[in-house]
Write a protein that holds these residues in place. Sequence first.
Motif, short mmCIF file in Angstrom:
data_model
loop_
_atom_site.label_atom_id
_atom_site.label_comp_id
_atom_site.label_asym_id
_atom_site.label_seq_id
_atom_site.Cartn_x
_atom_site.Cartn_y
_atom_site.Cartn_z
N VAL A 157 28.73 38.59 36.06
CA VAL A 157 30.35 39.42 35.22
C VAL A 157 30.61 39.85 34.99
N VAL A 158 30.05 40.36 33.97
CA VAL A 158 30.23 41.85 32.72
C VAL A 158 30.04 43.33 33.56
N GLU A 159 29.03 42.73 34.53
CA GLU A 159 28.52 44.43 34.77
C GLU A 159 30.10 44.61 36.76
N ALA A 160 30.36 43.49 36.77
CA ALA A 160 30.73 43.59 38.09
C ALA A 160 32.27 43.42 37.37
N VAL A 161 32.62 44.05 36.53
CA VAL A 161 34.13 43.44 36.18
C VAL A 161 33.64 44.97 35.50
N ASP A 162 33.15 45.66 34.81
CA ASP A 162 32.77 47.23 34.67
C ASP A 162 33.31 48.19 35.59
N GLN A 163 32.39 47.55 37.51
CA GLN A 163 32.39 47.95 38.24
C GLN A 163 33.53 47.86 39.13
N TYR A 164 34.11 46.89 39.30
CA TYR A 164 34.95 46.75 40.34
C TYR A 164 36.78 45.72 39.16
N GLY A 165 36.64 45.66 38.38
CA GLY A 165 37.66 45.49 37.24
C GLY A 165 37.69 43.41 37.35
N PHE A 166 38.90 43.19 37.38
CA PHE A 166 39.31 42.21 37.44
C PHE A 166 38.12 41.19 38.40
N ILE A 167 38.41 42.11 39.96
CA ILE A 167 38.35 40.93 40.99
C ILE A 167 36.69 40.96 40.88
N GLY A 168 36.13 41.37 39.70
CA GLY A 168 34.52 41.31 40.05
C GLY A 168 34.04 39.88 39.12
#
Length: 121
Positions: A78-89
Amino acid sequence: MDLLLDCLKAFFIGGFICALGQILIDYTKLTPARILVTYVVSGVLLTAIGVYRPIVDFAGAGATVPLTGFGYSLANGVVEAVDQYGFIGAMCGGLTATAAGITAAIFFGFVMSLVFRSGDK
């Protein structure tokens, strides 16, 4: 010698985590399913407050293989995806990070259902 030390650390930390689960089964009225959920959620919470990463660095597979490690993987995804894609991560990161483990559990569960017959106890 380093390999032996790494194996010992993984054995003792992983064993401690599993022994704690066995104590919960033996001395509480918690069902195994509730203990499973507690382990996964505690892995997420310990990762969120920064406690679980040093344990993983110290024990390696002894900390990532038990169910708390699954929670750790979810939180990191979740942390990596939020950094990469924002809220949808926040919605897709956990599943992306743990997809291999989830797929393996479903696949091997299916194979075991084909090999063995269920029955009443």
